[in-house]
Design an enzyme around this catalytic site. Structure first.
Site, short mmCIF file in Angstrom:
data_model
loop_
_atom_site.label_atom_id
_atom_site.label_comp_id
_atom_site.label_asym_id
_atom_site.label_seq_id
_atom_site.Cartn_x
_atom_site.Cartn_y
_atom_site.Cartn_z
N PRO A 2 0.83 -1.20 0.00
CA PRO A 2 0.00 0.00 0.00
C PRO A 2 0.87 1.25 0.00
CG PRO A 2 -0.76 -1.55 1.65
CD PRO A 2 0.56 -2.03 1.18
N GLU A 3 0.61 2.14 -0.96
CA GLU A 3 1.39 3.36 -1.09
C GLU A 3 0.46 4.57 -0.94
OE1 GLU A 3 3.84 3.02 -4.67
OE2 GLU A 3 3.70 0.84 -4.57
N LYS A 58 3.04 6.69 3.96
CA LYS A 58 2.26 5.46 3.90
C LYS A 58 1.64 5.11 5.25
CE LYS A 58 5.56 3.74 0.48
NZ LYS A 58 6.58 2.71 0.18
#
Length: 274
Positions: A2-3, A58
């Site tokens: 996940p960015e 993030k």
DNA sequence: AGTGACACCCGAACGC
DNA sequence: TGCGTTCGGGTGTCAC
């Protein structure tokens, strides 16, 4: 994985659902996910109200009414699910932490192998995030500020783009997408880049992240039972995880190369060294 | 300062 | 099919 777009999607979806809600119960199925003994964590969180949700790079920060923050990093393969019950195909035990809210819904944190959910003081959270670079959309990060910042670096472009100290929130997938959009090779040497290329990288960074966030990022887990938004960008990736497929710009097969065990997907034809 | 190696962790992918 | 093995990937840290 996940960015920026995935975490900002979570922030946007969560904010109206959890702001003002009180945590009624806390379930911890994996002690290493948190940063204090389970009973301390549970009693400290029970009865706390969530004031708002903030994203830093993030990370996601849940601001609590006692001044503490819950700091979340999903690292590889973590996800968040929200609803009265967990995803039907997943056992509750698959979730490392579950927060029960006062409206009958629950926040499920899953896939936290290396990820974590830490309860910290404001100072502790600040200390934890002190080395993070600016947000890609920070108004102070103008084109000029970005190109100057990038120009100070040496070495290859890709490892620098994923360095959270340069800009926070870019990871493996979006660094490749940004390089593709800017028509520059991820293994290009930064000192070789023209001023125009650095400027293109700035606009590609913002364009790619914005488009990805607007389409729900590439998460492959639903956020809630009726969610059809999260993960919409998955099929929109131009080069990431598309080895051998035709470049959407020029038709040349996308190539995969490794640099220090990190994957780089790129078009060998329309992305250049400079 | 950049680069590489390693540890962390465990689901997924792979090999027999 | 099924079991054992390898791999991946973000980050921190450490050596060069």
């Amino acid at each position: 994985m996940p960015e920026w777009p995935e975490m900002d999607t979570y922030r946007r979806l969560l904010s109206p659902l959890v702001c003002g809600r009180t945590i009624q119960a806390v379930e911890v199925n994996r002690e290493k996910t948190i940063n204090e003994p389970v009973d301390v964590f549970q009693s400290a969180l029970t009865g706390r109200k969530i004031l708002f949700v903030e994203r830093r790079g993030k990370h996601l920060l849940f601001h609590l009414d006692d001044g503490h923050r819950l700091l979340l990093h999903l690292m590889l393969g973590g996800w968040i699910y929200y609803g009265p019950e967990s995803e039907p195909e997943r056992e509750d035990s698959r979730y490392q932490v579950i927060l029960e809210l006062d409206d009958g819904n629950r926040l499920f944190f899953g896939g936290l192998r290396l990820g974590y959910l830490h309860r910290l003081t404001a100072k502790g959270a600040q200390e934890h995030l002190k080395d993070l670079g600016p947000d890609p959309f920070d108004p102070r990060l103008t084109e000029e500020a970005f190109t100057k910042r990038l120009g100070k670096r040496r070495g290859k472009l890709k490892p620098t783009l994923v360095d959270q100290k340069l800009v926070s929130g870019i990871g493996n997938c979006y660094s490749d997408e940004i390089c593709f959009d800017a028509k520059v090779l991820p293994m290009a040497q930064i000192p070789d880049l023209s001023e125009e290329t650095k400027q293109r990288l700035y606009h590609s960074m913002r364009q790619v992240l914005e488009e990805a966030a607007a389409n729900g990022g590439y998460m492959d887990h639903k956020f809630s039972a009726d969610d059809t938004f999260v993960g919409g960008f998955d099929e929109m990736c131009r080069v990431y995880d598309r080895e051998g497929e035709d470049c959407p710009r020029c038709g040349t097969p996308i190539r995969l190369e490794h640099v220090s065990s990190r994957k780089m997907f790129f078009c060998p034809s329309c992305q250049k060294e400079q």
